[in-house]
Design an enzyme around this catalytic site. Structure first.
Site: not given
Length: 283
Positions: A180-182, A22, A191, A221, A160, A282
């Protein structure tokens, strides 16, 4: 604060490089992280090794609670966090379902307050949870779910942090949030605040005592252009004393949160911090 820094160090030391389609960037990645926030004892997880803009995090949460779907509404609350995804995301800009400037589509709070039923109509997940908890009901399914694959194509971004599961033990309320994603340098800073505040505010409006909030991150990540400032600046700083978080006691209902509540109804005491760090974002 220690658990946050430990996760950052773990990614730096043990992470694996993964290409992210992405964004077109590489991410240093680890799988699974579990953080705990002690809301009962007001152990506010506000990052001190750089300045953290906690008000924007609370404003974003308030926008989710209200079911907002437009970046302008979030700006009015006090955060610009949705400007880029609503207006600079190339795939979303070319999406025929986008309604124009600042439109976010059916993401996050829209799903939480107006989940579309296949037979028509909508479900207000948050209202159901608040009503149950207020009546001392925990049906083991007090879950606020933002993750709706059937409508990913009509939103600018998949959620997320997508699930918030509230549980009652006696008169104490707990929260399990799943992400799910950080983006750890930028997103986790927000968060952590949101998970903590969500439990605190839900306990207050349902007449319960707050317990602990448990925050699970699946893919944690650091983007390649964030690695140097994290490794060489933030992780070399000494953490400072934790601040405390406070909510206007006059906030007593979901309707209050939907109508008159502003950022002035939340405040932090004793926040000491190091200088800001400008981490790249990003889209």
């Amino acid at each position: 604060m220690k658990q946050y820094l430990d996760l950052c160090q773990r990614i730096v030391d043990q992470g694996t490089w993964v290409e992210n389609e992405r964004t077109g960037k590489r991410c240093l990645t680890v799988i699974n992280a579990d953080l705990t926030y002690d809301v009962a004892n007001n152990q506010f997880p506000l990052v001190t090794t750089r300045k953290s803009f906690w008000k924007a995090a609370v404003a974003e949460l308030l926008g989710y609670i209200r079911g907002y779907d437009n970046a302008e509404d979030f700006r009015k609350l006090g955060t610009k966090t949705w400007d880029a995804n609503a207006n600079l995301n190339e795939a979303w800009l070319n999406n025929p379902f986008r309604k124009g400037e600042d439109d976010m589509g059916r993401v996050y709070g829209v799903q939480g307050r107006s989940w579309a039923k296949p037979d028509g109509g909508h479900i207000d997940q948050l209202r159901k949870i608040v009503d149950d908890l207020t009546r001392d009901v925990d049906d083991r399914g007090e879950i606020l779910n933002f993750y709706n694959p059937g409508e990913f194509h009509i939103g600018c971004l998949r959620p997320c942090m997508y699930s918030h599961h509230f549980s009652l033990l006696g008169d104490t309320l707990y929260l399990n949030s799943t992400q799910r994603s950080c983006d750890v340098p930028l997103g986790l800073n927000f968060n952590m605040v949101q998970v903590y505040v969500f439990l605190a505010i839900m306990a207050q409006i349902t007449g319960k005592k707050p317990g602990q909030a448990y925050h699970k991150i699946v893919n944690a990540h650091i983007y390649e252009d964030q690695l140097a400032p994290m490794r060489d600046i933030q992780l070399k700083r000494e953490p400072l004393k934790a601040a405390t978080f406070h909510i206007n006691p006059e906030i007593k209902s979901l309707e209050d949160l939907e109508t008159w509540v502003t950022l002035d109804d939340f405040w932090v005491e004793g926040y000491e911090h190091h200088d800001p760090i400008q981490y790249p974002f990003s889209v």
